[in-house]
Scaffold this motif. Structure first.
Motif, mmCIF file in Angstrom:
data_model
loop_
_atom_site.group_PDB
_atom_site.id
_atom_site.type_symbol
_atom_site.label_atom_id
_atom_site.label_comp_id
_atom_site.label_asym_id
_atom_site.label_seq_id
_atom_site.Cartn_x
_atom_site.Cartn_y
_atom_site.Cartn_z
ATOM 1 N N GLN A 249 0.696 -1.231 0.083
ATOM 2 C CA GLN A 249 -0.136 -0.023 -0.113
ATOM 3 C C GLN A 249 0.881 1.208 0.056
ATOM 4 O OE1 GLN A 249 -2.487 -0.557 3.409
ATOM 5 N NE2 GLN A 249 -3.363 -2.202 2.827
ATOM 6 N N ILE A 250 0.430 2.304 -0.362
ATOM 7 C CA ILE A 250 0.745 3.581 -0.628
ATOM 8 C C ILE A 250 1.108 4.293 0.851
ATOM 9 C CG2 ILE A 250 1.460 5.817 -1.735
ATOM 10 C CD1 ILE A 250 2.032 3.143 -3.245
ATOM 11 N N PRO A 251 2.084 4.501 1.632
ATOM 12 C CA PRO A 251 1.743 5.249 2.856
ATOM 13 C C PRO A 251 1.131 6.835 2.701
ATOM 14 C CG PRO A 251 4.059 4.378 2.430
ATOM 15 C CD PRO A 251 3.283 4.290 1.450
ATOM 16 N N LYS A 252 0.418 7.000 3.626
ATOM 17 C CA LYS A 252 -0.205 8.501 3.685
ATOM 18 C C LYS A 252 0.959 9.416 3.482
ATOM 19 C CE LYS A 252 -0.260 9.181 8.835
ATOM 20 N NZ LYS A 252 0.864 8.389 9.114
ATOM 21 N N GLU A 253 2.235 9.328 3.917
ATOM 22 C CA GLU A 253 2.963 10.184 3.900
ATOM 23 C C GLU A 253 3.224 10.619 2.297
ATOM 24 O OE1 GLU A 253 4.096 8.479 7.746
ATOM 25 O OE2 GLU A 253 3.384 7.683 5.809
ATOM 26 N N PHE A 254 3.198 9.566 1.529
ATOM 27 C CA PHE A 254 3.471 9.789 0.107
ATOM 28 C C PHE A 254 2.308 10.579 -0.602
ATOM 29 C CE2 PHE A 254 6.865 7.416 0.677
ATOM 30 C CZ PHE A 254 7.273 6.687 -0.434
ATOM 31 N N SER A 255 1.002 10.239 -0.107
ATOM 32 C CA SER A 255 -0.055 11.083 -0.695
ATOM 33 C C SER A 255 -0.066 12.343 -0.120
ATOM 34 C CB SER A 255 -1.543 10.700 -0.054
ATOM 35 O OG SER A 255 -1.630 9.234 -0.195
ATOM 36 N N GLU A 256 0.342 12.947 1.014
ATOM 37 C CA GLU A 256 0.893 14.211 1.507
ATOM 38 C C GLU A 256 2.013 15.093 0.786
ATOM 39 O OE1 GLU A 256 1.444 13.777 5.497
ATOM 40 O OE2 GLU A 256 -0.621 13.306 6.014
ATOM 41 N N ALA A 257 2.933 14.064 0.336
ATOM 42 C CA ALA A 257 3.920 14.783 -0.677
ATOM 43 C C ALA A 257 3.626 14.779 -1.910
ATOM 44 C CB ALA A 257 5.137 13.555 -0.726
ATOM 45 N N GLY A 258 2.785 14.063 -2.472
ATOM 46 C CA GLY A 258 2.249 14.123 -3.733
ATOM 47 C C GLY A 258 1.424 15.434 -4.103
ATOM 48 N N GLU A 259 0.591 15.795 -2.938
ATOM 49 C CA GLU A 259 0.104 17.034 -3.060
ATOM 50 C C GLU A 259 0.946 18.114 -3.037
ATOM 51 O OE1 GLU A 259 -2.658 16.951 0.442
ATOM 52 O OE2 GLU A 259 -4.091 15.254 -0.645
ATOM 53 N N ASN A 260 2.158 18.316 -2.284
ATOM 54 C CA ASN A 260 2.935 19.127 -2.536
ATOM 55 C C ASN A 260 3.566 19.281 -3.583
ATOM 56 O OD1 ASN A 260 2.195 19.840 0.347
ATOM 57 N ND2 ASN A 260 4.087 18.420 1.261
ATOM 58 N N GLY A 261 3.848 18.234 -4.139
ATOM 59 C CA GLY A 261 4.489 17.910 -5.423
ATOM 60 C C GLY A 261 3.945 18.768 -6.571
ATOM 61 N N GLU A 262 2.576 18.502 -6.463
ATOM 62 C CA GLU A 262 1.842 19.328 -7.539
ATOM 63 C C GLU A 262 1.694 20.795 -7.443
ATOM 64 O OE1 GLU A 262 -2.241 17.715 -7.119
ATOM 65 O OE2 GLU A 262 -1.815 15.752 -7.675
ATOM 66 N N GLU A 263 1.870 21.144 -6.122
ATOM 67 C CA GLU A 263 1.871 22.661 -6.049
ATOM 68 C C GLU A 263 3.422 23.164 -6.337
ATOM 69 O OE1 GLU A 263 0.906 23.383 -2.019
ATOM 70 O OE2 GLU A 263 -1.360 22.535 -2.128
ATOM 71 N N GLN A 264 4.508 22.407 -6.021
ATOM 72 C CA GLN A 264 5.792 22.835 -6.040
ATOM 73 C C GLN A 264 6.723 22.601 -7.113
ATOM 74 O OE1 GLN A 264 7.569 21.964 -2.273
ATOM 75 N NE2 GLN A 264 5.644 22.437 -1.070
ATOM 76 N N GLY A 265 6.205 21.565 -8.130
ATOM 77 C CA GLY A 265 6.816 21.010 -9.107
ATOM 78 C C GLY A 265 7.343 19.715 -8.981
ATOM 79 N N GLY A 266 7.679 19.189 -7.794
ATOM 80 C CA GLY A 266 7.600 17.773 -7.645
ATOM 81 C C GLY A 266 9.062 17.210 -7.992
ATOM 82 N N GLU A 267 9.506 16.183 -7.170
ATOM 83 C CA GLU A 267 10.744 15.539 -7.377
ATOM 84 C C GLU A 267 10.329 13.969 -7.475
ATOM 85 O OE1 GLU A 267 13.402 18.549 -4.833
ATOM 86 O OE2 GLU A 267 13.777 16.566 -4.406
ATOM 87 N N GLU A 268 11.609 13.139 -7.683
ATOM 88 C CA GLU A 268 11.228 11.798 -7.876
ATOM 89 C C GLU A 268 11.537 10.913 -6.606
ATOM 90 O OE1 GLU A 268 13.632 10.180 -10.924
ATOM 91 O OE2 GLU A 268 12.472 11.367 -12.610
ATOM 92 N N THR A 269 11.978 11.448 -5.514
ATOM 93 C CA THR A 269 11.986 10.730 -4.391
ATOM 94 C C THR A 269 11.240 11.365 -3.297
ATOM 95 O OG1 THR A 269 14.213 11.708 -3.784
ATOM 96 C CG2 THR A 269 14.192 9.887 -5.185
ATOM 97 N N PHE A 270 10.991 10.578 -2.226
ATOM 98 C CA PHE A 270 10.449 11.054 -1.097
ATOM 99 C C PHE A 270 11.307 11.033 0.223
ATOM 100 C CE2 PHE A 270 8.231 9.611 2.861
ATOM 101 C CZ PHE A 270 7.771 10.913 3.483
ATOM 102 N N ASN A 271 11.584 12.105 0.503
ATOM 103 C CA ASN A 271 12.615 12.130 1.718
ATOM 104 C C ASN A 271 11.953 12.971 2.931
ATOM 105 O OD1 ASN A 271 14.578 12.974 3.723
ATOM 106 N ND2 ASN A 271 16.069 13.584 2.117
#
Length: 275
Positions: A241-263
């Protein structure tokens, strides 16, 4: 045959997905006691174990420790494609842990109740590498028991070189460019647990760099596997399953341009789910 392997493979410490279903162990002792991981003290852990409390990302069947400097990706397998073969939908099949110039792919599978499968998987993996990839393999002992080191020829065509970042291209010896291929070293580790099998595939600097390997080893040793009670055929992937932290990161990525890794240790982390 030697690949310039780390000392650890030569001096034991204390102590890919196949399709055929392995036979159940027939000896009486194996039928009476569940298989236990052949590893040193510590994890990976079963969710029923008493394991140390660490900050972990919850991938459903796997809980993976996080630490400063680590990045995470989720690898997907296409389950539906369009007429041109482009993926339309997929399922998560592996977790990729990245640290500096190193990467470790983690996958967890169902296993028989009374026997492990790493011996069979290791033998089949070596055969596939030798026969299909024209590579070489070497078995050794590591911190989690028997492991496999492989050398696979990686093509260096003009197209491959053209897609490489310039700084990576400059690090490739000219002799490899001239011959059209470079040796790719891959390390396969496996842990048999109660009704599960965890495989780790390591590439990059951690093959030789002890400091980078130690970081990845600590991650692997801290993994908690959640097998669940549902019956499953041996070697079937446990659901990720995809952790909830990834979903939150994805929302930030849509706003900020995104990167390929979750740190998790950087502000405003982003994630790209690799298909």
């Amino acid at each position: 045959m030697a690949f310039g392997r780390r000392r650890q493979a030569e001096e034991p410490e204390k102590g890919p997905e196949a399709t055929e279903e392995p036979a159940e162990a027939v000896d009486e002792a194996a039928e009476e006691a569940p298989a236990k991981a052949a590893k040193a003290e510590g994890g990976p852990w079963d969710s029923e174990d008493s394991f140390p409390e660490l900050q972990r990302l919850d991938f459903g069947s796997m809980q993976v420790p996080i630490a400063p400097g680590l990045g995470f990706q989720v690898n997907f397998e296409a389950t539906q494609v369009d007429e041109e073969g482009n993926p339309l939908d997929g399922r998560p099949v592996a977790v990729l842990v990245q640290y500096e110039e190193s990467a470790m792919q983690l996958q967890v599978f169902a296993a028989p109740k009374r026997s492990g499968i790493w011996d069979d998987v290791r033998r089949e993996t070596a055969k596939d590498i030798q026969e299909e990839a024209q590579g070489q393999t070497q078995e050794g002992e590591g911190p989690f028991g028997p492991e496999l080191l492989a050398m696979i020829p990686a093509a260096l065509t003009e197209e491959v070189l053209a897609e490489m970042p310039q700084e990576v291209r400059e690090q490739i010896p000219q002799e490899f460019v001239d011959q059209g291929w470079a040796p790719q070293i891959i390390r396969f580790l496996g842990v048999d647990g109660p009704r599960w099998f965890l495989q780790a595939v390591v590439q990059g600097a951690a093959i030789e760099d002890e400091e980078q390997w130690q970081v990845l080893e600590d991650v692997l040793r801290g993994v908690v596997v959640v097998r669940g009670d549902a019956p499953m055929p041996p070697r079937d992937l446990l659901e990720l399953q995809i952790p909830k932290e990834f979903s939150e990161a994805g929302e930030n990525g849509e706003e900020q341009g995104g990167e390929e890794t979750f740190n998790p240790f950087e502000r405003g982390p982003e994630i790209t789910e690799v298909r």
